[in-house]
Design an enzyme around this catalytic site. Sequence first.
Site, PDB file in Angstrom:
ATOM      1  N   HIS A  89       0.813  -1.215   0.000  1.00 27.54           N
ATOM      2  CA  HIS A  89       0.000   0.000   0.000  1.00 27.54           C
ATOM      3  C   HIS A  89       0.850   1.270   0.000  1.00 27.54           C
ATOM      4  CE1 HIS A  89      -3.663   2.089   0.004  1.00 27.54           C
ATOM      5  NE2 HIS A  89      -4.323   1.431   0.931  1.00 27.54           N
ATOM      6  N   ASP A 112      -2.357   1.569  -4.470  1.00 25.13           N
ATOM      7  CA  ASP A 112      -3.615   1.852  -3.778  1.00 25.13           C
ATOM      8  C   ASP A 112      -4.664   0.802  -4.126  1.00 25.13           C
ATOM      9  OD1 ASP A 112      -2.667   4.144  -2.488  1.00 25.13           O
ATOM     10  OD2 ASP A 112      -3.077   5.380  -4.258  1.00 25.13           O
TER      11      ASP A 112
END
Length: 494
Positions: free
Chosen positions: A466, A470
């Site tokens: 992350h 995304d």
Amino acid sequence: MARYELKLPKMGESVAEATITNWLKNVGDHIDADEAVLEIATDKVDSEVPSEVSGKLVEILFQKDDIVKVGQTVAIIEVEGGVVVDAPSEQTQAIATEIPASVEQIERTVETARQFTAVPIASGNPPSKEEYSNSDKFYSPLVKNIAKEEGISIAELESIVGTGAEGRVTKNDILAYVEYRKNKPAQIQQTAPVAEVSQPVATPVEPQVQQHAIQPVNSNVEHRSTNNEHRTSEPATNSQQPTTTSQQQTTKIPPSVNGQDEIVEMDRMRKLISGYMVQSVQTSAHVQSFIEVDVTNIWDWREKNKNAFEKREGEKLTFTPIFMEIVAKALKDFPLMNISVDGDYIIKKKNINLGMAAALPNGNLIVPVIKNADQLNLIGMAKAVNDLGNRAKAGKLKPDDTQGGTYTVTNVGTFGSVFGTPIINQPQVGILALGAIRKVPAVIETPDGDFIGIRKKMFLSHSYDHRVVDGALGGSFVKRVADYMEAFDPNRSF
């Protein structure tokens, strides 16, 4: 009689050294050409070093568990006739010779303490990459970049006690040292007396120092506890004694075991895997996306064609090459999943090299890599998958077979798992877990209405980093893989 120097061969672009794990031949043994002489281990795979000539082994220059650099001479083989090959140089012999003198070990211990506690904080221009390359120790590019940005000199860098494989300095080690420099700048003084440190390769020493001596580097840098305490040249007061006793008691508490428990040390590969997994979790911000996919068309097509495929190509047709072909196709659609991270930089990979997690007979795990996977058709993919899988199980992988991966696929369904949360293979940013294929009731939509039918379905579990990926990208990628699976042409040829 000619003398042939057996050297440690090159084992891949990123492999600079290896550890000797076993000598298969002894001094005086006859060796045939292409016969394995010793076994070595890198941080990726185990391998054998064969001899290019036939002859008699007359000298072994390194022993078991020694670390040897690529190109160094490890043994001398005497051959009849032919061109005489120079014997090992004095430099090579000096490297191979161990000096078991306790006095020198103590001197190295004291010198390490002096460098670690008395080296001044570097000022002015940061060291160049050329300066770091002059060191005899190996440092990863990430560690070098951090050292350069923080202005850490080569002397300071070499003084850091590494906690990685073979004592290498890891990212956490150098970051801890940077934090130490920032928090305690007053303690780093050029003229301060030498403080004692504990080294695993040397006899502990307790040098006499003044009462104002610099304290040893704290545990968050060295990650080791010690029972050796600093002593002053003056008798300690009563008020100091409780502090000394408390420090002596700060040792690691062993796990509680009883007489029926068995303590087994991890083997070398398990230690490496353990380190990689912990490092990955500490490095990447792991997040997962899951999706269920109907693979009935793939199931039926394979059942119809697997026998003809094996008869014509001489290779078994499993689900793995079919899935790998689809993943490679999806990576071309989403190139930002085919990247790696180096500090604050993103490296976009030109080639799509798929890692294929494979379980070994001893229970360990290895990840061979299919190079340029997007350029292979199904036949080429099947051959690559079978070749790497067979050589992995037989322990015949070469170090280069595990290098250069840009994305990894692991088949957790082999062991009956429906889905999982796999750990990213650093420095990649994603890994896809393939769950077990199950027959399940499902709603089937048709122009004439919906009805219930039996379908073959599986879960895809996508773990991604992350920090740079995304949810939109990570979820869209795994959705594209699922779409390609469900749209598989049941009438395609192979």
